[in-house]
Design a protein around this motif. Structure first.
Motif, PDB file in Angstrom:
ATOM      1  N   ILE A 165       0.981  76.946   9.092  1.00  0.00           N
ATOM      2  CA  ILE A 165       1.136  75.565   8.653  1.00  0.00           C
ATOM      3  C   ILE A 165       2.607  75.318   8.346  1.00  0.00           C
ATOM      4  O   ILE A 165       3.238  76.111   7.642  1.00  0.00           O
ATOM      5  CB  ILE A 165       0.289  75.286   7.403  1.00  0.00           C
ATOM      6  CG1 ILE A 165      -1.206  75.458   7.718  1.00  0.00           C
ATOM      7  CG2 ILE A 165       0.561  73.877   6.863  1.00  0.00           C
ATOM      8  CD1 ILE A 165      -2.101  75.417   6.496  1.00  0.00           C
ATOM      9  N   VAL A 166       3.148  74.243   8.913  1.00  0.00           N
ATOM     10  CA  VAL A 166       4.535  73.875   8.645  1.00  0.00           C
ATOM     11  C   VAL A 166       4.577  72.432   8.166  1.00  0.00           C
ATOM     12  O   VAL A 166       3.984  71.548   8.781  1.00  0.00           O
ATOM     13  CB  VAL A 166       5.431  74.030   9.894  1.00  0.00           C
ATOM     14  CG1 VAL A 166       6.825  73.469   9.621  1.00  0.00           C
ATOM     15  CG2 VAL A 166       5.530  75.491  10.303  1.00  0.00           C
ATOM     16  N   THR A 167       5.275  72.212   7.078  1.00  0.00           N
ATOM     17  CA  THR A 167       5.495  70.865   6.557  1.00  0.00           C
ATOM     18  C   THR A 167       6.942  70.472   6.794  1.00  0.00           C
ATOM     19  O   THR A 167       7.861  71.205   6.416  1.00  0.00           O
ATOM     20  CB  THR A 167       5.186  70.803   5.046  1.00  0.00           C
ATOM     21  OG1 THR A 167       3.800  71.082   4.842  1.00  0.00           O
ATOM     22  CG2 THR A 167       5.516  69.445   4.476  1.00  0.00           C
ATOM     23  N   CYS A 196       2.657  79.723   5.600  1.00  0.00           N
ATOM     24  CA  CYS A 196       2.980  78.337   5.264  1.00  0.00           C
ATOM     25  C   CYS A 196       4.474  78.219   4.981  1.00  0.00           C
ATOM     26  O   CYS A 196       4.983  78.888   4.078  1.00  0.00           O
ATOM     27  CB  CYS A 196       2.185  77.877   4.045  1.00  0.00           C
ATOM     28  SG  CYS A 196       0.399  77.908   4.266  1.00  0.00           S
ATOM     29  N   ASN A 197       5.149  77.380   5.738  1.00  0.00           N
ATOM     30  CA  ASN A 197       6.588  77.204   5.599  1.00  0.00           C
ATOM     31  C   ASN A 197       6.951  75.723   5.665  1.00  0.00           C
ATOM     32  O   ASN A 197       6.143  74.890   6.083  1.00  0.00           O
ATOM     33  CB  ASN A 197       7.326  77.960   6.705  1.00  0.00           C
ATOM     34  CG  ASN A 197       7.156  79.466   6.612  1.00  0.00           C
ATOM     35  OD1 ASN A 197       7.712  80.105   5.724  1.00  0.00           O
ATOM     36  ND2 ASN A 197       6.388  80.038   7.523  1.00  0.00           N
ATOM     37  N   THR A 198       8.174  75.416   5.264  1.00  0.00           N
ATOM     38  CA  THR A 198       8.669  74.056   5.390  1.00  0.00           C
ATOM     39  C   THR A 198       9.982  74.036   6.160  1.00  0.00           C
ATOM     40  O   THR A 198      10.750  75.000   6.129  1.00  0.00           O
ATOM     41  CB  THR A 198       8.889  73.395   4.014  1.00  0.00           C
ATOM     42  OG1 THR A 198       9.798  74.189   3.242  1.00  0.00           O
ATOM     43  CG2 THR A 198       7.586  73.251   3.257  1.00  0.00           C
ATOM     44  N   VAL A 199      10.220  72.930   6.843  1.00  0.00           N
ATOM     45  CA  VAL A 199      11.490  72.662   7.498  1.00  0.00           C
ATOM     46  C   VAL A 199      12.059  71.414   6.840  1.00  0.00           C
ATOM     47  O   VAL A 199      11.382  70.384   6.759  1.00  0.00           O
ATOM     48  CB  VAL A 199      11.315  72.436   9.009  1.00  0.00           C
ATOM     49  CG1 VAL A 199      12.622  71.960   9.639  1.00  0.00           C
ATOM     50  CG2 VAL A 199      10.835  73.713   9.688  1.00  0.00           C
ATOM     51  N   LEU A 233       6.332  81.089   2.919  1.00  0.00           N
ATOM     52  CA  LEU A 233       6.888  80.525   1.691  1.00  0.00           C
ATOM     53  C   LEU A 233       8.365  80.176   1.839  1.00  0.00           C
ATOM     54  O   LEU A 233       9.093  80.072   0.843  1.00  0.00           O
ATOM     55  CB  LEU A 233       6.728  81.486   0.495  1.00  0.00           C
ATOM     56  CG  LEU A 233       5.370  82.128   0.255  1.00  0.00           C
ATOM     57  CD1 LEU A 233       5.420  83.012  -0.981  1.00  0.00           C
ATOM     58  CD2 LEU A 233       4.280  81.091   0.114  1.00  0.00           C
ATOM     59  N   HIS A 234       8.811  79.948   3.061  1.00  0.00           N
ATOM     60  CA  HIS A 234      10.235  79.718   3.313  1.00  0.00           C
ATOM     61  C   HIS A 234      10.509  78.232   3.529  1.00  0.00           C
ATOM     62  O   HIS A 234       9.704  77.526   4.143  1.00  0.00           O
ATOM     63  CB  HIS A 234      10.693  80.506   4.535  1.00  0.00           C
ATOM     64  CG  HIS A 234      12.167  80.412   4.792  1.00  0.00           C
ATOM     65  ND1 HIS A 234      13.104  80.918   3.927  1.00  0.00           N
ATOM     66  CD2 HIS A 234      12.870  79.849   5.813  1.00  0.00           C
ATOM     67  CE1 HIS A 234      14.320  80.689   4.401  1.00  0.00           C
ATOM     68  NE2 HIS A 234      14.199  80.031   5.532  1.00  0.00           N
TER      69      HIS A 234
END
Length: 264
Positions: free
Chosen positions: A137-139, A180-183, A251-252
């Motif tokens: 999952i990427v947010t 799960c990570n975010t950009v 968690l990045h």
């Protein structure tokens, strides 16, 4: 754009896929072999960049603020198409105003899409991914989540909440093989960015130069790399994080802003 089929056969859900970063993410995932369920509030024709991969892309209407609609679409997709391997939260809105002039309606509407929408989609996907022991999952958040921006309090706060939510979710599902990570992009040449320029009364060239050079009076640092991002720059970061190349990353929060925040 590389077209190595590293995501061949995987099924991805993308929100906010009708234009801008969401459209670029859809095209990039499909180019790597993924089947993509491209959702938007009012989906239209596929953007030009995605048309070469049209056979891998299905467009559907989706209001991410409607938790029941999100759950229903994810359930239907898993029953009729297959298990979701990837979910990318791109849908977002920006309603800019100084806090002293910010309406309750604008605050609520911003959080409904940028934060609640991330909850609805991520929760529906994570429940199923965790049960299978795999998934990503990427947010897509914003560098505004990590550095103050005048006139953008609602947007920045909603994106900061989305970042921390995604990290907390990632901690909870890590043992089940779900990453799960975010950009977090900086200024990117999208319709949202152009709308901000129009509202300020600047032409595109002058506004872009102002952002790149920075403005000490407005407490802006500028963009050290000297250019505004293209949506494809953000899409490439998303593709990396959902791929096996990032199999040990979770968690990045990956900033893609040309150094604008100095990673403050």
């Amino acid at each position: 754009m590389s077209t190595a089929p590293e995501l061949d056969g995987r099924l991805a859900l993308v929100t906010g896929a009708g234009r801008g970063i969401g459209a670029a993410v859809t095209a990039a995932l499909a180019a790597r072999g993924a089947r993509v369920l491209a959702t938007d509030l009012t989906p239209g024709e596929l953007p030009e960049a995605a048309r070469p991969y049209a056979e891998r892309i299905t467009t559907r209407a989706l209001d991410v603020t409607d938790a029941a609609a999100v759950d229903a679409l994810v359930a239907e997709t898993e029953e009729t198409v297959g298990p979701l391997d990837i979910a990318v939260n791109v849908a977002g809105v920006l309603r800019g105003a100084p806090v002293t002039e910010l309406s309750d309606e604008d605050w609520a509407a911003t959080f409904a899409v940028n934060t609640d929408g991330v909850l609805h989609v991520s929760r529906a996907a994570a429940r199923r991914m965790a049960a299978r022991g795999r998934g990503s999952i990427v947010t897509v958040a914003s560098n505004a989540a990590g550095i103050p921006r005048a006139g953008m309090a609602a947007y920045a706060a909603s994106k900061a909440a989305a970042v921390m939510f995604t990290k907390c979710l990632g901690l909870e599902v890590a043992a089940h093989g779900v990453r799960c990570n975010t950009v977090s992009p900086g200024s990117t040449l999208t319709d949202m960015q152009r709308a901000m320029w129009t509202a300020s009364g600047q032409d595109e060239e002058s506004a872009a130069r102002h952002i790149i050079e920075g403005d000490l009076a407005a407490h802006r640092t500028g963009i050290p790399l000297g250019r505004i991002a293209d949506p494809s720059d953000i899409a490439e970061a998303v593709v990396f994080l959902v791929s096996d190349r990032a199999r040990h990353i979770t968690l990045h929060d990956l900033y893609v802003d040309g150094g604008a925040t100095l990673r403050a």
